[in-house]
Design a protein around this motif. Sequence first.
Motif, PDB file in Angstrom:
ATOM      1  N   UNK A   1     -26.569 -87.555 -55.234  1.00 36.00           N
ATOM      2  CA  UNK A   1     -26.068 -86.405 -56.219  1.00 36.00           C
ATOM      3  C   UNK A   1     -24.966 -86.185 -55.876  1.00 36.00           C
TER       4      UNK A   1
ATOM      5  N   UNK B   1     -21.027 -86.708 -54.512  1.00 43.18           N
ATOM      6  CA  UNK B   1     -20.008 -88.082 -54.765  1.00 43.18           C
ATOM      7  C   UNK B   1     -18.424 -87.624 -54.559  1.00 43.18           C
TER       8      UNK B   1
ATOM      9  N   UNK C   1     -15.317 -75.082 -44.778  1.00 39.79           N
ATOM     10  CA  UNK C   1     -14.086 -75.747 -45.367  1.00 39.79           C
ATOM     11  C   UNK C   1     -14.526 -76.361 -46.669  1.00 39.79           C
TER      12      UNK C   1
ATOM     13  N   UNK D   1     -14.034 -78.620 -49.503  1.00 35.23           N
ATOM     14  CA  UNK D   1     -13.541 -80.247 -49.822  1.00 35.23           C
ATOM     15  C   UNK D   1     -13.545 -80.255 -51.124  1.00 35.23           C
TER      16      UNK D   1
ATOM     17  N   UNK E   1     -12.081 -82.607 -52.894  1.00 41.86           N
ATOM     18  CA  UNK E   1     -12.299 -83.872 -53.519  1.00 41.86           C
ATOM     19  C   UNK E   1     -13.686 -84.423 -53.677  1.00 41.86           C
ATOM     20  N   UNK E   2     -14.607 -83.814 -53.126  1.00 40.38           N
ATOM     21  CA  UNK E   2     -16.116 -84.236 -53.081  1.00 40.38           C
ATOM     22  C   UNK E   2     -16.648 -83.136 -53.927  1.00 40.38           C
ATOM     23  N   UNK E   3     -17.551 -83.439 -54.589  1.00 40.96           N
ATOM     24  CA  UNK E   3     -18.376 -82.732 -55.498  1.00 40.96           C
ATOM     25  C   UNK E   3     -19.828 -83.045 -55.690  1.00 40.96           C
ATOM     26  N   UNK E   4     -20.602 -81.931 -56.523  1.00 38.50           N
ATOM     27  CA  UNK E   4     -21.917 -82.431 -56.814  1.00 38.50           C
ATOM     28  C   UNK E   4     -22.176 -81.241 -58.116  1.00 38.50           C
TER      29      UNK E   4
ATOM     30  N   UNK F   1     -19.457 -80.235 -62.501  1.00 36.62           N
ATOM     31  CA  UNK F   1     -19.171 -80.646 -60.899  1.00 36.62           C
ATOM     32  C   UNK F   1     -18.413 -79.553 -60.158  1.00 36.62           C
TER      33      UNK F   1
ATOM     34  N   UNK G   1     -17.602 -79.289 -52.960  1.00 39.80           N
ATOM     35  CA  UNK G   1     -18.341 -79.079 -51.679  1.00 39.80           C
ATOM     36  C   UNK G   1     -17.898 -78.326 -50.523  1.00 39.80           C
TER      37      UNK G   1
ATOM     38  N   UNK H   1     -18.319 -77.692 -46.290  1.00 43.70           N
ATOM     39  CA  UNK H   1     -18.854 -78.468 -45.186  1.00 43.70           C
ATOM     40  C   UNK H   1     -18.578 -77.257 -43.917  1.00 43.70           C
ATOM     41  N   UNK H   2     -19.648 -77.122 -43.172  1.00 44.40           N
ATOM     42  CA  UNK H   2     -19.617 -76.124 -42.018  1.00 44.40           C
ATOM     43  C   UNK H   2     -20.243 -76.730 -40.876  1.00 44.40           C
TER      44      UNK H   2
ATOM     45  N   UNK I   1     -27.215 -77.514 -49.747  1.00 44.50           N
ATOM     46  CA  UNK I   1     -27.715 -78.650 -50.399  1.00 44.50           C
ATOM     47  C   UNK I   1     -28.268 -79.652 -49.321  1.00 44.50           C
ATOM     48  N   UNK I   2     -27.876 -79.752 -47.987  1.00 45.05           N
ATOM     49  CA  UNK I   2     -28.018 -80.776 -47.223  1.00 45.05           C
ATOM     50  C   UNK I   2     -27.803 -80.107 -45.685  1.00 45.05           C
TER      51      UNK I   2
ATOM     52  N   UNK J   1     -25.098 -79.044 -39.177  1.00 42.09           N
ATOM     53  CA  UNK J   1     -23.975 -78.991 -39.991  1.00 42.09           C
ATOM     54  C   UNK J   1     -24.615 -78.933 -41.311  1.00 42.09           C
ATOM     55  N   UNK J   2     -23.931 -78.135 -42.111  1.00 38.81           N
ATOM     56  CA  UNK J   2     -24.440 -78.004 -43.738  1.00 38.81           C
ATOM     57  C   UNK J   2     -23.385 -78.421 -44.563  1.00 38.81           C
ATOM     58  N   UNK J   3     -23.959 -78.981 -45.777  1.00 46.15           N
ATOM     59  CA  UNK J   3     -23.094 -79.378 -47.060  1.00 46.15           C
ATOM     60  C   UNK J   3     -23.559 -78.373 -47.997  1.00 46.15           C
TER      61      UNK J   3
END
Lengths: 385, 385
Positions: A78, A80, B74, B76, B78-81, B95, B98, B100-101, B137-138, B194-196
């Motif tokens: 999911x 990308x 941070x 990001x 260029x990254x997306x969901x 979209x 994202x 990130x930590x 998300x993850x 770490x988490x997204x």
Amino acid sequence: MTRAKRRTRAPGQALPQPRARTGAERDSSPTPAERHVERIVLAHGGGGELTNRLVAERIVSRLGRPAGPLTDGVLLRALSATWADAKGNGGAAGRQPLVFTTDSYVVTPIEFPGGDIGRLAVAGTVNDLAAMGARPLAISLGLILEEGLTVDSLDRIVASIAATSEQAGAPVVTGDTKVIERRGDPPGMFINTAGIGVLHPRSQLGLDRVEAGDVILINGGLAEHGLAVLSRRAGIGFETTLRSDVMPLWGMTRRLLECGASVHFMRDATRGGLAGVLADICDATGLSIEIDERRLPVSPAARGAAEMLGLDPLAVANEGKLVCVVAAAGATRALAALRAGPEGTHAAMIGRVHRAAPPLVELVTLGGGRRIVQRPYGEDLPRIC
Amino acid sequence: MTRAKRRTRAPGQALPQPRARTGAERDSSPTPAERHVERIVLAHGGGGELTNRLVAERIVSRLGRPAGPLTDGVLLRALSATWADAKGNGGAAGRQPLVFTTDSYVVTPIEFPGGDIGRLAVAGTVNDLAAMGARPLAISLGLILEEGLTVDSLDRIVASIAATSEQAGAPVVTGDTKVIERRGDPPGMFINTAGIGVLHPRSQLGLDRVEAGDVILINGGLAEHGLAVLSRRAGIGFETTLRSDVMPLWGMTRRLLECGASVHFMRDATRGGLAGVLADICDATGLSIEIDERRLPVSPAARGAAEMLGLDPLAVANEGKLVCVVAAAGATRALAALRAGPEGTHAAMIGRVHRAAPPLVELVTLGGGRRIVQRPYGEDLPRIC
């Protein structure tokens, strides 16, 4: 879920003795009364049966993850990013899914011939992404520093992280620093890196894609990381010209994925060595593997050191070696792709997958005999990554 | 880049004494000859000036990261969901980028009233994402287990991780397990997560958005985590009914972002406490903050424990408290959003941002006096998260 990394004991350390049980009990799970006195031992991190059980029964299953072979990371469909790299190459591929992985590094000593824990932490996570067919996009850095560490040591490790990150094209984008009370001598550090990568458009990898007839390739000499670290371990140290092979492998992996060969599976041969990866393939696929000792790249220095320590180079950790399973039709092309850069100068076709029951890894020895290669139990080595 | 988390010493432990220097040397960086003998001390993880210098000068700047205030993660771009959640809500937003930590957790003891290191590791990373305005998300899970840890302890921690992950809607998707030699007593563990996360479409947060006139809110009682952990620390233990406030806060954060108020900045008040967050805001914006002691939510139990230990509740760590800076116009609505769930029952408006030089945090005391609230130097507390 990354497979548990192998943490084992130094030769000469006493093995933890399992409590004696009666025959009827031997294969059963512990009762609640037994369990409360059971403790984690180093062998739980050794990458053997005990590790597999710990991770599968006590961690992964309880976190609601699907059963099945553990891989070096997870594909997040999911999420990308556009595949295009910094130069705009590959933009036509559009958006590709992300891969997420994590690994902690606890090597002692933190500096060793050919590398250090910082280079290891970046290269290891980049290589876990590469083995999943993903280009590294972003790395997180969790430093746990032990009180008493010299600032000079920290400076060298951070410089090494920066250089490896630059080399791998994998920027450190977020981080965290903790300090813990001094407990070891000399004081050291632990590092966790997590990585986000974007799946290569041509990547179609999986243990389910491995077929009878596939060829096994590796990109160079075995066992150099583990033996180089051992050469500096207190109580084991020996003189050697060996250097760790620790190296980020995305560049080579990309060449391989783009060479036209049909790549079925990749894994970096870290703890447990080549033997561990091949055993995992056989376990998961039900197929057998035959490797040819004459073709195995093992340098004279590595062979000498392994013999001196009584270790099997197949079972010793590497940090810059990728095991690649490719369709026979394109294997020569795949070998050329590996050899086309410094990561693969000594790449070799070392064996093949075939159908034979029971599923086993067999080594055809220099003398023409055969021996079964087993997954190391995990007691052969001190902690080396 | 997450700000360095504060690691400090137990009351009564000797402070590390800096080497004596002449007056001329006092504020200069060490010479190379001095530097090689400089060592990491616990105060380097204490969240004070020493931590800031270590992270800024020796880590972040050398990893090629931009200078500026460190945040909890941070973005990001260029990254997306897709923003849509599991129920399909929010799909129209398309979209989103994202976040990130990462964070490592080294708390001792690993179980304490109201929580444990596993709950802390999941909630802490979820809250870092939430403070950035991102839905988790993850999560990745790096376990470093100490030899000798009981399997029962591990089971309880893993169960707690699973429960907190479920509560937070933040699945653990990848992981790694290591075992290190026993060094502490009792043996413990370290955890890195770490988490997204995916950025909420209405999230527009940043220290640069904080303005004079903004209102400061917090979602409940201060200092409960730090004091609850202290109550179980060897050598400090005391009887209390206090429980850690450790709790994932995404649900509350989402209510806040969707309530119609203009949210300018959020940060979870972990090590360094409320005082640390407010000092960071003043440092970064050049604005001042005034908080009203009558409005500060501090339970009688927390006040009593802090007094007994000689600690300022403003400087003690929380693990379920979010400092929110919102435009005055929607502040009442924002307060209602916080209070609309169990994370914010005792939420309060505690102060406001105003323009005054030099930038300072001031507390209007119960008696109507004023005192300056400083960023804790980091020596007040034993390690608590």
